[in-house]
Design a protein around this motif. Structure first.
Motif, PDB file in Angstrom:
ATOM      1  N   ILE A  85       0.769  -1.033   0.051  1.00  0.00           N
ATOM      2  CA  ILE A  85       0.027  -0.075  -0.009  1.00  0.00           C
ATOM      3  C   ILE A  85       1.090   1.247   0.033  1.00  0.00           C
ATOM      4  CG2 ILE A  85      -1.940   1.394   1.122  1.00  0.00           C
ATOM      5  CD1 ILE A  85      -1.263  -2.328   2.095  1.00  0.00           C
ATOM      6  N   PRO A  86       0.937   1.895  -1.162  1.00  0.00           N
ATOM      7  CA  PRO A  86       1.953   3.097  -1.126  1.00  0.00           C
ATOM      8  C   PRO A  86       1.368   4.382  -0.596  1.00  0.00           C
ATOM      9  CG  PRO A  86       1.016   2.606  -3.354  1.00  0.00           C
ATOM     10  CD  PRO A  86       0.510   1.625  -2.583  1.00  0.00           C
ATOM     11  N   ALA A  87       2.131   5.458  -0.347  1.00  0.00           N
ATOM     12  CA  ALA A  87       1.464   6.704  -0.055  1.00  0.00           C
ATOM     13  C   ALA A  87       0.383   7.177  -0.955  1.00  0.00           C
ATOM     14  CB  ALA A  87       2.709   7.599   0.204  1.00  0.00           C
ATOM     15  N   GLY A  88      -0.632   7.596  -0.095  1.00  0.00           N
ATOM     16  CA  GLY A  88      -1.824   8.184  -0.636  1.00  0.00           C
ATOM     17  C   GLY A  88      -3.075   7.084  -0.925  1.00  0.00           C
ATOM     18  N   GLU A  89      -2.770   6.031  -0.654  1.00  0.00           N
ATOM     19  CA  GLU A  89      -3.761   4.822  -0.645  1.00  0.00           C
ATOM     20  C   GLU A  89      -4.219   4.355   0.708  1.00  0.00           C
ATOM     21  OE1 GLU A  89      -3.206   1.351  -2.814  1.00  0.00           O
ATOM     22  OE2 GLU A  89      -2.415   2.446  -4.727  1.00  0.00           O
ATOM     23  N   PHE A  90      -5.652   4.131   0.493  1.00  0.00           N
ATOM     24  CA  PHE A  90      -6.283   3.581   1.887  1.00  0.00           C
ATOM     25  C   PHE A  90      -6.444   1.984   1.575  1.00  0.00           C
ATOM     26  CE2 PHE A  90      -7.318   8.126   1.585  1.00  0.00           C
ATOM     27  CZ  PHE A  90      -7.595   8.504   3.072  1.00  0.00           C
ATOM     28  N   GLN A  91      -6.332   1.442   2.769  1.00  0.00           N
ATOM     29  CA  GLN A  91      -6.674   0.076   2.977  1.00  0.00           C
ATOM     30  C   GLN A  91      -7.665  -0.329   4.092  1.00  0.00           C
ATOM     31  OE1 GLN A  91      -4.622  -2.226   5.824  1.00  0.00           O
ATOM     32  NE2 GLN A  91      -3.619  -3.535   4.189  1.00  0.00           N
ATOM     33  N   ILE A  92      -8.642  -0.877   4.092  1.00  0.00           N
ATOM     34  CA  ILE A  92      -9.676  -1.372   4.747  1.00  0.00           C
ATOM     35  C   ILE A  92      -9.696  -2.857   5.016  1.00  0.00           C
ATOM     36  CG2 ILE A  92     -11.633  -1.224   3.522  1.00  0.00           C
ATOM     37  CD1 ILE A  92     -12.975   0.001   6.193  1.00  0.00           C
ATOM     38  N   MET A  93      -9.642  -3.310   6.308  1.00  0.00           N
ATOM     39  CA  MET A  93      -9.950  -4.927   6.544  1.00  0.00           C
ATOM     40  C   MET A  93     -10.948  -5.166   7.394  1.00  0.00           C
ATOM     41  SD  MET A  93      -6.536  -7.314   7.374  1.00  0.00           S
ATOM     42  CE  MET A  93      -6.117  -6.319   8.798  1.00  0.00           C
ATOM     43  N   SER A  94     -11.962  -6.038   7.064  1.00  0.00           N
ATOM     44  CA  SER A  94     -12.846  -6.548   8.435  1.00  0.00           C
ATOM     45  C   SER A  94     -12.095  -7.655   8.710  1.00  0.00           C
ATOM     46  CB  SER A  94     -14.028  -6.694   7.591  1.00  0.00           C
ATOM     47  OG  SER A  94     -14.910  -5.643   6.956  1.00  0.00           O
ATOM     48  N   ALA A  95     -11.969  -7.569  10.367  1.00  0.00           N
ATOM     49  CA  ALA A  95     -11.348  -8.588  10.689  1.00  0.00           C
ATOM     50  C   ALA A  95     -12.205  -9.640  11.155  1.00  0.00           C
ATOM     51  CB  ALA A  95     -10.696  -8.116  12.185  1.00  0.00           C
ATOM     52  N   GLY A  96     -13.714  -9.203  11.617  1.00  0.00           N
ATOM     53  CA  GLY A  96     -14.670  -9.885  11.658  1.00  0.00           C
ATOM     54  C   GLY A  96     -14.364 -11.288  12.424  1.00  0.00           C
ATOM     55  N   THR A  97     -14.824 -12.659  11.881  1.00  0.00           N
ATOM     56  CA  THR A  97     -14.761 -13.765  12.789  1.00  0.00           C
ATOM     57  C   THR A  97     -13.251 -14.030  13.183  1.00  0.00           C
ATOM     58  OG1 THR A  97     -14.655 -14.969  10.675  1.00  0.00           O
ATOM     59  CG2 THR A  97     -16.764 -14.800  11.666  1.00  0.00           C
ATOM     60  N   GLY A  98     -12.208 -13.290  12.604  1.00  0.00           N
ATOM     61  CA  GLY A  98     -10.694 -13.350  12.868  1.00  0.00           C
ATOM     62  C   GLY A  98      -9.835 -13.555  11.616  1.00  0.00           C
ATOM     63  N   ILE A  99      -8.862 -12.906  11.739  1.00  0.00           N
ATOM     64  CA  ILE A  99      -7.742 -13.072  10.725  1.00  0.00           C
ATOM     65  C   ILE A  99      -6.385 -12.703  11.424  1.00  0.00           C
ATOM     66  CG2 ILE A  99      -9.263 -11.989   8.848  1.00  0.00           C
ATOM     67  CD1 ILE A  99      -6.567  -9.600  10.358  1.00  0.00           C
ATOM     68  N   ARG A 100      -5.299 -13.024  10.809  1.00  0.00           N
ATOM     69  CA  ARG A 100      -4.207 -12.828  11.252  1.00  0.00           C
ATOM     70  C   ARG A 100      -3.360 -12.059   9.988  1.00  0.00           C
ATOM     71  NH1 ARG A 100      -2.175 -15.521  15.452  1.00  0.00           N
ATOM     72  NH2 ARG A 100      -0.091 -15.405  14.653  1.00  0.00           N
ATOM     73  N   HIS A 101      -2.543 -10.934  10.460  1.00  0.00           N
ATOM     74  CA  HIS A 101      -1.768 -10.357   9.445  1.00  0.00           C
ATOM     75  C   HIS A 101      -0.449  -9.764   9.963  1.00  0.00           C
ATOM     76  CE1 HIS A 101      -3.164  -5.557  10.004  1.00  0.00           C
ATOM     77  NE2 HIS A 101      -2.942  -6.363  11.232  1.00  0.00           N
ATOM     78  N   SER A 102       0.299  -9.279   9.107  1.00  0.00           N
ATOM     79  CA  SER A 102       1.477  -8.495   9.392  1.00  0.00           C
ATOM     80  C   SER A 102       1.691  -7.576   8.528  1.00  0.00           C
ATOM     81  CB  SER A 102       2.759  -9.405   9.191  1.00  0.00           C
ATOM     82  OG  SER A 102       2.914  -9.823   7.788  1.00  0.00           O
ATOM     83  N   GLU A 103       2.426  -6.387   9.024  1.00  0.00           N
ATOM     84  CA  GLU A 103       2.683  -5.071   8.193  1.00  0.00           C
ATOM     85  C   GLU A 103       3.982  -4.762   8.475  1.00  0.00           C
ATOM     86  OE1 GLU A 103      -1.384  -2.494   8.841  1.00  0.00           O
ATOM     87  OE2 GLU A 103      -0.522  -3.379  10.686  1.00  0.00           O
TER      88      GLU A 103
END
Length: 232
Positions: A85-103
């Motif tokens: 996700i470069p500068a100027g962009e938006f990201q949305i994530m619904s964690a909901g029932t459960g997710i795992r992520h790294s950034e």
């Protein structure tokens, strides 16, 4: 009524690789007066060192929005998404029932600067999902989030809207607030006056019991305006 949340009065944690400012209570920062605002639960302004980032960790029942200001985010999650996700962009994530992520900050010589915003969803148990988008060139008022994804905005599972608003120096604009609605404004850059209340880069404003906002930019500025349901 308007309450100014000054940037230098936010919670602050510096971990070396991560310099983070917390508008609301988060992690080891706790203030019973700042637990959130309407459906907003977290507004963190993060500066992440080159080559560093958050290892894989879980989330559940939360709408997680990332807005990249400088640099880029490398994202991986348990849904199989591997994106930058470069500068100027938006990201949305619904964690909901459960997710795992790294950034991570994939750049070896450039600091990453972003806002991470958590929004309490209108219901629990939502199926996890991921979206990101670059909007048109920053000019005027742009709808970023809405519950019906209208006008090309990203969908959010909450009765709210998020507008990104670029205001040139000396510009004056207005925003009408419907009954039983409240507004949070986060100043991304510049200096603005909201109904006469001055606010600068990284300040936030909680606004309630107001029907109309007069927004004046003292210099080239950018704000995020959250239109939210009242708690009443």
């Amino acid at each position: 009524m308007i309450y100014l949340r000054k940037a230098n009065e936010r919670g602050h944690a510096n971990h070396g690789w991560l310099d983070s400012w917390h508008t609301f209570s988060f992690s080891s920062y706790y203030d019973e007066k700042f637990m959130g605002f309407s459906a907003l639960r977290v507004i963190n302004e993060d500066f992440i060192a080159a080559g560093q980032g958050f290892g894989t960790h879980p989330h559940k029942d939360m709408e997680i929005l990332t807005y990249v200001l400088n640099g880029a985010v490398e994202h991986k999650d348990s849904m199989g998404n591997m994106e930058q996700i470069p500068a100027g962009e938006f990201q949305i994530m619904s964690a909901g029932t459960g997710i795992r992520h790294s950034e991570y900050n994939p750049n070896s010589d450039k600091e990453l600067h972003l806002y991470q915003i958590w929004i309490i969803p209108e219901k629990t148990g939502i199926e996890p999902r991921y979206e990101q988008k670059r909007f048109d060139s920053l000019d005027g008022k742009q709808l970023v989030l809405s519950p019906d994804a209208r006008d090309g905005s990203l969908k959010v599972y909450q009765d709210m809207e998020l507008w990104r608003w670029a205001l040139p120096a000396n510009d004056v604009q207005t925003h009408e607030i419907a009954e039983k609605r409240v507004v949070w404004i986060q100043v991304v850059k510049g200096t603005v006056e909201i109904n006469g209340q001055k606010a600068s880069t990284s300040d936030g404003l909680a606004i309630w019991e107001e029907a109309r906002l007069a927004i004046k930019a003292d210099e080239d500025s950018e704000i995020l305006l959250f239109d939210l349901p009242s708690a009443e």
